[in-house]
Motif scaffolding. Structure first.
Motif, PDB file in Angstrom:
ATOM      1  N   TRP A 159       0.840  -1.576  -0.147  1.00  0.00           N
ATOM      2  CA  TRP A 159       0.052   0.244  -0.097  1.00  0.00           C
ATOM      3  C   TRP A 159       0.732   1.341   0.272  1.00  0.00           C
ATOM      4  CZ3 TRP A 159      -0.429   4.581   2.982  1.00  0.00           C
ATOM      5  CH2 TRP A 159      -1.632   5.307   2.779  1.00  0.00           C
ATOM      6  N   PRO A 160       0.237   2.088  -0.461  1.00  0.00           N
ATOM      7  CA  PRO A 160      -0.568   2.346  -2.007  1.00  0.00           C
ATOM      8  C   PRO A 160       0.551   1.660  -2.940  1.00  0.00           C
ATOM      9  CG  PRO A 160       1.034   4.201  -1.735  1.00  0.00           C
ATOM     10  CD  PRO A 160       1.384   3.857  -0.159  1.00  0.00           C
ATOM     11  N   LEU A 161       1.145   1.980  -2.920  1.00  0.00           N
ATOM     12  CA  LEU A 161       1.651   0.916  -4.173  1.00  0.00           C
ATOM     13  C   LEU A 161       2.207  -0.545  -3.718  1.00  0.00           C
ATOM     14  CD1 LEU A 161       3.922   3.376  -6.386  1.00  0.00           C
ATOM     15  CD2 LEU A 161       1.587   3.079  -7.062  1.00  0.00           C
ATOM     16  N   ALA A 162       2.871  -1.055  -4.642  1.00  0.00           N
ATOM     17  CA  ALA A 162       3.405  -2.373  -4.545  1.00  0.00           C
ATOM     18  C   ALA A 162       4.758  -1.902  -4.443  1.00  0.00           C
ATOM     19  CB  ALA A 162       3.482  -3.797  -5.457  1.00  0.00           C
ATOM     20  N   LEU A 163       5.625  -1.963  -3.277  1.00  0.00           N
ATOM     21  CA  LEU A 163       6.866  -1.395  -3.334  1.00  0.00           C
ATOM     22  C   LEU A 163       7.841  -2.782  -3.062  1.00  0.00           C
ATOM     23  CD1 LEU A 163       7.036   1.430  -0.534  1.00  0.00           C
ATOM     24  CD2 LEU A 163       7.263   0.744  -2.887  1.00  0.00           C
ATOM     25  N   THR A 164       9.053  -3.597  -3.949  1.00  0.00           N
ATOM     26  CA  THR A 164       9.888  -4.642  -4.047  1.00  0.00           C
ATOM     27  C   THR A 164      10.858  -4.380  -3.412  1.00  0.00           C
ATOM     28  OG1 THR A 164      10.409  -4.119  -6.138  1.00  0.00           O
ATOM     29  CG2 THR A 164       8.705  -4.888  -6.520  1.00  0.00           C
ATOM     30  N   ALA A 165      11.636  -4.901  -2.970  1.00  0.00           N
ATOM     31  CA  ALA A 165      13.408  -4.856  -1.687  1.00  0.00           C
ATOM     32  C   ALA A 165      13.782  -4.594  -3.268  1.00  0.00           C
ATOM     33  CB  ALA A 165      14.057  -6.377  -1.443  1.00  0.00           C
ATOM     34  N   GLY A 166      13.970  -4.207  -4.656  1.00  0.00           N
ATOM     35  CA  GLY A 166      14.708  -2.858  -5.718  1.00  0.00           C
ATOM     36  C   GLY A 166      14.317  -2.129  -5.018  1.00  0.00           C
ATOM     37  N   VAL A 167      13.367  -1.878  -4.944  1.00  0.00           N
ATOM     38  CA  VAL A 167      12.210  -0.112  -5.062  1.00  0.00           C
ATOM     39  C   VAL A 167      13.289   0.237  -3.583  1.00  0.00           C
ATOM     40  CG1 VAL A 167      10.195   1.370  -4.845  1.00  0.00           C
ATOM     41  CG2 VAL A 167      10.867  -0.620  -6.105  1.00  0.00           C
ATOM     42  N   VAL A 168      13.321   0.048  -2.902  1.00  0.00           N
ATOM     43  CA  VAL A 168      12.939  -0.152  -1.868  1.00  0.00           C
ATOM     44  C   VAL A 168      14.577   0.182  -1.807  1.00  0.00           C
ATOM     45  CG1 VAL A 168      12.546  -0.512   0.952  1.00  0.00           C
ATOM     46  CG2 VAL A 168      11.026  -0.782  -0.266  1.00  0.00           C
ATOM     47  N   ILE A 169      14.781  -0.465  -1.679  1.00  0.00           N
ATOM     48  CA  ILE A 169      16.848  -0.450  -1.621  1.00  0.00           C
ATOM     49  C   ILE A 169      17.596   0.630  -2.575  1.00  0.00           C
ATOM     50  CG2 ILE A 169      18.460  -2.055  -1.658  1.00  0.00           C
ATOM     51  CD1 ILE A 169      17.344  -4.146  -1.094  1.00  0.00           C
ATOM     52  N   GLY A 170      16.682   0.129  -3.664  1.00  0.00           N
ATOM     53  CA  GLY A 170      17.323   1.558  -4.794  1.00  0.00           C
ATOM     54  C   GLY A 170      16.728   2.826  -4.108  1.00  0.00           C
ATOM     55  N   LEU A 171      15.832   2.677  -3.514  1.00  0.00           N
ATOM     56  CA  LEU A 171      15.879   4.213  -3.377  1.00  0.00           C
ATOM     57  C   LEU A 171      16.839   4.954  -1.711  1.00  0.00           C
ATOM     58  CD1 LEU A 171      11.830   3.965  -3.311  1.00  0.00           C
ATOM     59  CD2 LEU A 171      13.101   5.924  -4.808  1.00  0.00           C
ATOM     60  N   CYS A 172      16.642   3.752  -1.073  1.00  0.00           N
ATOM     61  CA  CYS A 172      18.057   4.460   0.188  1.00  0.00           C
ATOM     62  C   CYS A 172      19.034   4.553  -0.362  1.00  0.00           C
ATOM     63  CB  CYS A 172      17.760   3.352   0.908  1.00  0.00           C
ATOM     64  SG  CYS A 172      16.586   2.807   1.758  1.00  0.00           S
TER      65      CYS A 172
END
Length: 126
Positions: free
Chosen positions: A41-54
């Motif tokens: 929620w609100p979007l499907a956040l994957t490990a790659g997206v979260v780690i990539g954003l960090c």
């Protein structure tokens, strides 16, 4: 070495930005562990997206430190190395197609980055 502190910050920023963008791409396209969904929620956040954003965020902090020390007109062309780097990552790591015009564009950008980095930051040489 102190004279190159700002340039090292920019290079670190560019490398972290490229790594973050690559991780985001891997997370969005379903590559192995990077595609595991962490949050729905609100979007499907994957490990790659979260780690990539960090990782990308750390690069942004380094960029802030560089901008605080030098003229943006000098630094921003150096940040353009990211476009070149992402072209190579896209082609060699992500196996994206690169036609001759795209390779020419990367060559032109690289040439421009080199020329702009050689200019005097206090006054124009042209």
């Amino acid at each position: 070495m102190n004279g190159y502190k700002t340039e090292l910050l920019v290079i670190g920023s560019v490398l972290l930005a490229a790594a973050g963008q690559t991780l985001i791409k891997l997370g969005l396209t379903g590559h192995g562990a990077f595609s595991r969904t962490l949050l729905e929620w609100p979007l499907a956040l994957t490990a790659g997206v979260v780690i990539g954003l960090c990782v990308y965020g750390l690069g942004t902090v380094m960029w802030f430190a560089a901008v605080a020390q030098r003229n943006i007109s000098y630094l921003y062309p150096l940040a353009g190395i990211n476009y070149v780097l992402m072209g190579f990552i896209g082609h060699f790591l992500l196996h994206e197609g690169m036609g001759p015009l795209r390779w020419c564009g990367i060559f032109v950008m690289t040439t421009g980055i080199v020329l702009l980095s050689k200019t005097n930051t206090k006054e124009s040489e042209c």
